[in-house]
Design a protein around this motif. Structure first.
Motif, PDB file in Angstrom:
ATOM      1  N   LYS A 297      55.556  28.620  47.802  1.00 15.23           N
ATOM      2  CA  LYS A 297      56.248  29.417  46.805  1.00 15.23           C
ATOM      3  C   LYS A 297      55.466  30.662  46.380  1.00 15.23           C
ATOM      4  N   ASP A 298      54.222  30.778  46.844  1.00 18.30           N
ATOM      5  CA  ASP A 298      53.406  31.921  46.430  1.00 18.30           C
ATOM      6  C   ASP A 298      53.959  33.229  46.995  1.00 18.30           C
ATOM      7  N   VAL A 299      54.027  34.247  46.143  1.00 17.48           N
ATOM      8  CA  VAL A 299      54.361  35.593  46.585  1.00 17.48           C
ATOM      9  C   VAL A 299      53.090  36.408  46.466  1.00 17.48           C
ATOM     10  N   GLU A 300      52.479  36.741  47.582  1.00 17.90           N
ATOM     11  CA  GLU A 300      51.198  37.434  47.562  1.00 17.90           C
ATOM     12  C   GLU A 300      51.332  38.847  48.103  1.00 17.90           C
ATOM     13  N   LYS A 301      50.539  39.724  47.566  1.00 15.42           N
ATOM     14  CA  LYS A 301      50.467  41.078  48.094  1.00 15.42           C
ATOM     15  C   LYS A 301      49.442  41.099  49.226  1.00 15.42           C
ATOM     16  N   ALA A 340      41.072  35.691  44.233  1.00 16.87           N
ATOM     17  CA  ALA A 340      41.977  36.510  43.410  1.00 16.87           C
ATOM     18  C   ALA A 340      43.425  36.041  43.579  1.00 16.87           C
ATOM     19  N   GLU A 341      44.038  35.654  42.477  1.00 15.60           N
ATOM     20  CA  GLU A 341      45.409  35.140  42.518  1.00 15.60           C
ATOM     21  C   GLU A 341      46.400  36.265  42.834  1.00 15.60           C
ATOM     22  N   GLY A 342      47.338  35.964  43.726  1.00 15.98           N
ATOM     23  CA  GLY A 342      48.401  36.915  44.032  1.00 15.98           C
ATOM     24  C   GLY A 342      48.096  37.865  45.160  1.00 15.98           C
ATOM     25  N   TYR A 343      46.967  37.665  45.851  1.00 16.15           N
ATOM     26  CA  TYR A 343      46.607  38.566  46.948  1.00 16.15           C
ATOM     27  C   TYR A 343      46.138  37.752  48.155  1.00 16.15           C
ATOM     28  N   SER A 344      46.430  38.276  49.333  1.00 19.07           N
ATOM     29  CA  SER A 344      45.828  37.754  50.560  1.00 19.07           C
ATOM     30  C   SER A 344      45.120  38.916  51.248  1.00 19.07           C
ATOM     31  N   GLY A 624      38.079  41.671  40.618  1.00 20.52           N
ATOM     32  CA  GLY A 624      39.471  41.425  40.263  1.00 20.52           C
ATOM     33  C   GLY A 624      40.007  42.477  39.303  1.00 20.52           C
ATOM     34  N   HIS A 625      39.158  42.945  38.407  1.00 22.86           N
ATOM     35  CA  HIS A 625      39.550  43.979  37.452  1.00 22.86           C
ATOM     36  C   HIS A 625      39.854  45.297  38.188  1.00 22.86           C
ATOM     37  N   SER A 629      43.528  47.047  38.353  1.00 23.62           N
ATOM     38  CA  SER A 629      43.709  48.430  37.883  1.00 23.62           C
ATOM     39  C   SER A 629      44.360  49.288  38.953  1.00 23.62           C
ATOM     40  N   ALA A 630      43.878  49.143  40.194  1.00 22.01           N
ATOM     41  CA  ALA A 630      44.450  49.914  41.298  1.00 22.01           C
ATOM     42  C   ALA A 630      45.891  49.500  41.560  1.00 22.01           C
ATOM     43  N   ASP A 631      46.138  48.192  41.517  1.00 22.96           N
ATOM     44  CA  ASP A 631      47.483  47.674  41.775  1.00 22.96           C
ATOM     45  C   ASP A 631      48.475  48.211  40.739  1.00 22.96           C
ATOM     46  N   GLU A 632      48.074  48.213  39.470  1.00 24.53           N
ATOM     47  CA  GLU A 632      48.953  48.721  38.412  1.00 24.53           C
ATOM     48  C   GLU A 632      49.220  50.219  38.592  1.00 24.53           C
ATOM     49  N   ARG A 633      48.185  50.956  38.954  1.00 24.27           N
ATOM     50  CA  ARG A 633      48.370  52.412  39.167  1.00 24.27           C
ATOM     51  C   ARG A 633      49.322  52.664  40.333  1.00 24.27           C
TER      52      ARG A 633
END
Length: 638
Positions: A297-301, A340-344, A624-625, A629-633
């Motif tokens: 069920k994981d949706v990873e970037k 890091a959660e949400g990333y592969s 992770g920070h 930050s990069a992902d949000e930008r």
């Protein structure tokens, strides 16, 4: 009478029986002897070693130094017994230490001791050949107290080493504390006996196995009142230095080193058996991080991390190549971003195929984590080429863009921009490549450095000059010694605190200012100039290697001015996601900008990580920070 006779018979039945004299000890050894022997009797027969607190402390002094443990190290004490080494490490501030042993009795004893002392230590029961730990979990695994070599075959010992390989992180270390087989074959005692306390004594017999590979031992433990308490047999494999090295190689360990050999001493000073002489062996495991198993069920970037190319030359490194420290740094990074959660993550470092490899990613990757601060093909002048290529391909990426990197590579240009913004900079001049003569309208001391470059290229103790002749010599060293044919920057040398500030995120809305750090020059010889140059970063033999980074102690108004000016520069230069700026105070305590570092060093022991640690942020959390930050930008720009 019948009841008394029956009770006597039952008592006789429950009393341990001795076999009496036996011709061959080896015939009486149960292949799984180790399942039953480690109990309360073991703590009595071997108490002169395993229950001596001073011996434990001495051993941990040695092991701690060999493994170079830190408070954050994840350590497993495999076959830990009653946890004497595990507990001592916890007492010394190692936060993540665990113990595992097959003996239920000893593990319960260890748990009780930890609870009594209020120590946060995990103890588990388990088999060393198949542990309950996840892959890539520990920085170090210790097999101590001669607890390696119990199994019937060498193949089972190899299974233990392969299991250690699995649970170690890449570049993790194993430490073996093993009986010196070569010594014991020649010096074991065939028979001995000794009192182990006021009421019990033990008689021992020993012989070498038929194949010459094991020391067979028998212990008959006798109580002065009740008679024979136990008659037990065991066998331990006698490893030589050469045999251990071969077995470790077979398990794919490298950097194998026999680091020490000791002759044990105890308070009883009697028969030490297998513990009489021991050898310490260390080895490293160089492997790739195991990919995370995705949950359905994981949706990873999908993130692709780009590094420098370890197969190509890098002129900024002391030997011009990626050494073990560089490869270790990369593996530390991989291990720290993996959770890091949400990333592969996937990784690219072959620059011969980097362009087509990146082109194939278009539309298949969410963004690139650009950690190629070495530059394309490890050329620092081409650091901007990687983000430029990504922009041409339409692939989002972390960190600053090519224009920002180009600006900040030119120190004189940054000085000019800073002046326009009202940001104070040291007085300075540029000496062009074609200039053989120049005026120097500055007071001494001054500092001479290449105008283009990073990683303290061309900056060393001779860069600080106190006369015109020293300036000329410093310029000559840069041009002739380094083959540098670009402009040279000469600035007033500021004698106040040497400072760095890190900012993660993207002002003005979402950013974090990390604590300002300063260089501690207290251990530097007085006659050397206080400058953190190439020697401090790359030459361990240099006195500059002792420089430390510590929390700065600045007046509030100075700190606020540095932060305000740094944010101005980040905004004007379009630095993104993470930036480090270097400052220094003059003799009067006024801050002046030295340089701006977009996409600064990301290594686990670098300045940014040190600042993050002061903010209570682990290396893993810092990375992770930056990612977030990069992902949000990037997401906001879509």
């Amino acid at each position: 009478m019948k009841n008394k006779a029956k009770n006597y018979q039952n008592k006789c039945k429950s009393r341990p029986r001795t076999l009496g004299p036996v011709s061959r000890l080896e015939e009486h050894v149960n292949p799984e002897w180790w399942k039953k022997i480690f109990n309360s009797l073991y703590l009595k027969t071997d108490a002169d070693i395993v229950d001596d607190a001073s011996i434990t402390r001495q051993e941990i002094d040695t092991f701690h130094n060999i493994l170079k443990l830190t408070p954050e190290s994840h350590v497993l004490d495999l076959c830990c017994g009653q946890g004497r080494h595990t507990l001592e490490l916890a007492r010394r501030g190692v936060k993540n230490v665990e113990g595992l042993d097959r003996s239920h009795y000893l593990i319960q004893r260890a748990k009780t001791s930890a609870k009594k002392e209020g120590l946060s230590v995990k103890f588990r029961e388990g088999d060393a050949r198949k542990t309950p730990y996840v892959t890539d979990n520990f920085d170090a695994v210790m097999l101590l107290g001669n607890s390696f070599g119990y199994f019937e075959t060498a193949e089972e010992d190899l299974r233990v080493l392969k299991e250690v390989k699995r649970i170690l992180k890449p570049w993790g270390k194993i430490l073996l504390d093993v009986a010196d087989g070569s010594y014991l074959k020649e010096n074991y005692q065939p028979r001995s006996w000794e009192w182990i306390d006021k009421h019990n004594f033990v008689c021992r017999e020993r012989s070498i196995s038929i194949d010459g590979q094991k020391l067979i031992s028998r212990e008959v433990i006798v109580n002065e009142t009740s008679g024979v308490v136990a008659d037990q047999f065991y066998a331990e494999r006698l490893y030589t230095n050469e045999g251990l090295i071969e077995l470790l190689k077979e398990a794919e360990f490298t950097d194998i080193e026999i680091v020490d050999s000791i002759k044990s001493e105890t308070l009883r000073n009697q028969d030490l058996g297998m513990m009489e002489r021991r050898i310490f062996v260390t080895a490293s495991i160089k492997k790739e991080w195991t990919p995370k198993k995705k949950k359905i069920k994981d949706v990873e970037k999908n993130v692709v991390v780009v590094f420098g190319d370890p197969k190509k030359r890098d002129e900024l490194k002391p030997c011009g190549v990626f050494d073990d420290d560089d490869l270790y740094t990369i593996e530390q990074l991989k291990g720290s971003i993996q959770p890091a959660e949400g990333y592969s993550f996937k990784y690219l470092n072959n620059h011969d195929t980097l362009i087509p490899d990146l082109a194939k990613l278009k539309g298949k990757v969410d963004f690139v984590f650009n950690l190629c601060d070495e530059g394309y093909s490890n050329d620092p002048r081409r650091e901007l080429h990687v983000p430029a290529l990504l922009e041409m391909l339409g692939i989002p990426y972390t960190g600053s863009g090519p224009q920002c990197l180009a600006f900040c590579y030119d120190k004189a240009l940054v000085r000019g921009i800073a002046k326009d913004l009202g940001v104070p900079v040291p007085e300075g001049i540029i000496v062009k490549a074609e200039d053989s003569m120049f005026e120097l309208p500055l007071g001494f001391p001054v500092i001479v450095k290449p105008n283009f470059g990073d990683s303290s290229f061309g900056l060393n103790q001779r860069s600080v000059c106190n006369s015109y002749d020293e300036v000329v010599r410093a310029i000559y060293d840069i041009r002739e010694g380094l083959g540098y044919d670009k402009p040279i920057l000469i600035e007033e040398f500021l004698t106040g605190k040497d400072l760095s500030i890190g900012i993660i995120g993207n002002p003005p809305e979402n950013y974090t200012v990390l604590p300002i750090i300063q260089e501690d020059y207290s251990e530097l010889p007085e006659e050397l100039p206080k400058v953190c140059g190439y020697e401090a970063k790359w030459i361990p033999e240099s006195p500059y290697w002792k420089i430390k980074s510590v929390s700065s102690d600045l007046p509030r108004d100075i700190e606020e001015k540095i932060i305000e000016c740094s944010l101005k520069l980040i905004n004007r230069l379009e630095c993104r996601d993470y930036t480090r700026l270097d400052w220094r105070l003059d003799a009067a305590g006024n801050p002046k900008l030295l340089e701006v570092n977009p996409n600064p060093g990301w290594c686990w022991d670098g300045h940014l990580a040190k600042m993050a640690k002061l903010a209570g942020m682990s290396y893993e959390e810092m990375l992770g920070h930056i990612l977030k930050s990069a992902d949000e930008r990037i997401s906001a720009q879509k």
